[in-house]
Design a protein around this motif. Structure first.
Motif, PDB file in Angstrom:
ATOM      1  N   SER A 158     -63.473 -52.566  29.070  1.00 64.47           N
ATOM      2  CA  SER A 158     -63.923 -52.279  30.283  1.00 64.47           C
ATOM      3  C   SER A 158     -62.730 -51.768  31.379  1.00 64.47           C
ATOM      4  O   SER A 158     -62.704 -51.545  32.506  1.00 64.47           O
TER       5      SER A 158
ATOM      6  N   THR B 290     -69.698 -58.490  33.394  1.00 60.93           N
ATOM      7  CA  THR B 290     -69.596 -57.476  34.329  1.00 60.93           C
ATOM      8  C   THR B 290     -68.308 -57.229  34.992  1.00 60.93           C
ATOM      9  O   THR B 290     -67.471 -58.295  34.978  1.00 60.93           O
TER      10      THR B 290
ATOM     11  N   ASP C  51     -66.362 -54.589  38.077  1.00 59.15           N
ATOM     12  CA  ASP C  51     -66.638 -53.509  39.021  1.00 59.15           C
ATOM     13  C   ASP C  51     -68.132 -53.484  39.070  1.00 59.15           C
ATOM     14  O   ASP C  51     -68.291 -52.035  39.324  1.00 59.15           O
TER      15      ASP C  51
ATOM     16  N   LYS D  79     -70.246 -52.979  36.891  1.00 59.34           N
ATOM     17  CA  LYS D  79     -70.820 -52.613  35.625  1.00 59.34           C
ATOM     18  C   LYS D  79     -71.055 -53.415  34.603  1.00 59.34           C
ATOM     19  O   LYS D  79     -70.329 -54.427  34.582  1.00 59.34           O
ATOM     20  N   GLU D  80     -71.971 -53.246  33.792  1.00 60.41           N
ATOM     21  CA  GLU D  80     -72.169 -54.148  32.612  1.00 60.41           C
ATOM     22  C   GLU D  80     -71.566 -53.828  31.354  1.00 60.41           C
ATOM     23  O   GLU D  80     -71.688 -52.717  31.115  1.00 60.41           O
TER      24      GLU D  80
ATOM     25  N   LYS E 261     -79.606 -47.977  27.185  1.00 57.70           N
ATOM     26  CA  LYS E 261     -78.649 -48.486  28.174  1.00 57.70           C
ATOM     27  C   LYS E 261     -77.717 -49.769  27.772  1.00 57.70           C
ATOM     28  O   LYS E 261     -76.391 -49.687  27.841  1.00 57.70           O
TER      29      LYS E 261
ATOM     30  N   SER F 157     -73.711 -49.620  26.469  1.00 59.06           N
ATOM     31  CA  SER F 157     -72.636 -50.481  26.915  1.00 59.06           C
ATOM     32  C   SER F 157     -71.894 -51.288  25.863  1.00 59.06           C
ATOM     33  O   SER F 157     -70.952 -51.769  26.094  1.00 59.06           O
TER      34      SER F 157
ATOM     35  N   GLN G  58     -71.004 -44.250  28.365  1.00 63.77           N
ATOM     36  CA  GLN G  58     -72.214 -44.237  29.168  1.00 63.77           C
ATOM     37  C   GLN G  58     -73.203 -43.769  28.618  1.00 63.77           C
ATOM     38  O   GLN G  58     -73.311 -43.130  27.530  1.00 63.77           O
TER      39      GLN G  58
END
Lengths: 193, 193
Positions: A146, B63, B65, B67-68, B170, B174, B179
């Motif tokens: 991350s 998570t 920011d 985002k996961e 998705k 992650s 992406q």
DNA sequence: CGCCGAGTTGAACTGAATCAAGAAACGTGG
DNA sequence: CCACGTTTCTTGATTCAGTTCAACTCGGCG
């Protein structure tokens, strides 16, 4: 502090350990010294020991396509081993290199597992060590997933500035998952602020 | 297979477990079902359970920011918990989301630790679970450090093609640390060959 | 001295992210 | 069963973080 007390203090930080069990654990240990640049374990070997680091420092790394990737550093009062190989009995993907001449207790694997078999405290210490290792790995995985290189560096700085000081750019960058040139540039940025 | 036997088989794959200890462990367990999209544990909670997944699937993610980032998937016959929080008693950085409706055994943390205290086999199973978790984490850390997105995808394909099929782009992206768009492109590449 | 490995700096390059726009898949209600 | 809105997936164009390659600096040491 004498070596035995040093070991006892480290173990006791995991869980209380009855005197007789500690005595069993510690009575036959050998001290072994390692020069800078030597290895506690080399990639491809099957790990036969756990080491307890009385003094010095080590680096765990693996190689892929001729490049080195550092997965961790260890300093005094820590237990060190090629954990993957110790557990699986497969050849170690990881080498353990001495980066500051070290004195260690040498704990043979067979002896450790004997200790696990004989004492409930043994199993418990093994569990707690594995759990602590797990947490370190998870935290690192989360950071690699991350954070940007710069954020990872910043985080390491704040968590362990001594490490950032004492370790060469080459080793530090391979731990952060970037090239030495990139780390050099990141540092320059930080020096400005 | 009935649920109790399913649990026994999973535990036995770690180490032999005496009947009376297994009986102690299993006698008071509740079965709890979870709908798709619900959570076994949410970020910020302190984990109070281990779950044994009788059927279904889950995803662990955190998570940052907004985002996961997915750290893992679990399927039937696996033990699932927010391990970090279970061990540290700190709020969990990780959420566990049900991605296929699930049936679980609910094992309260207090009960697990009681089992650790009462039986040497308990400690041993705890150790072996922690060690297995460690190895998974280390392997993933090594892949994140040393492989490109494309190589990580290829490796996952070969190791666990069912997972690659069953999980959404998705979630899969992650997990791979990229992406969704990038994974889509990588897939197109692979489809050509 | 002169060499050598470690670190720095610059310039060009690249893998993957981002942004934006369609296309396909999915459930839900008419 | 179709029409719809919603979400998921794909595709293209652009941007950017970090790599790569090459040249240069610096400090240690034979």
């Amino acid at each position: 502090m004498n070596p035995i007390d040093q070991l006892k203090a480290a173990l006791s930080s995991f869980t209380e350990i009855p005197d007789e069990e500690f005595h069993f654990f510690s009575k036959n240990l050998q001290i072994k010294s390692f020069e800078n640049g030597t290895f506690l374990c080399r990639e491809g070997q099957i790990e036969q020991h756990i080491f307890f680091l009385l003094s010095g420092a080590t680096r765990n790394y693996f190689t892929r396509d001729g490049k080195e990737f550092t997965v961790g550093f260890h300093f005094e009062d820590e237990f060190i081993t090629a954990f993957y190989s110790l557990l699986t009995r497969e050849p170690s993907p990881v080498s353990i290199e001495v980066i500051q001449s070290s004195r260690t207790f040498l704990i043979p694997r067979a002896f450790l597992y004997d200790f696990y078999d004989k004492f409930k405290t043994g199993e418990r210490i093994g569990r707690l060590i594995a759990e602590a290792q797990y947490i370190k790995r998870l935290e690192r995985e989360m950071e690699l997933l991350s954070l940007t290189a710069e954020q990872r560096y910043a985080k390491l700085m704040e968590r362990n500035p001594a490490l950032v000081q004492g370790i060469s750019i080459k080793h530090l960058s391979s731990y952060l998952g970037i090239q030495p040139e990139s780390l050099s540039r990141i540092r320059k940025q930080f020096a400005r602020n």
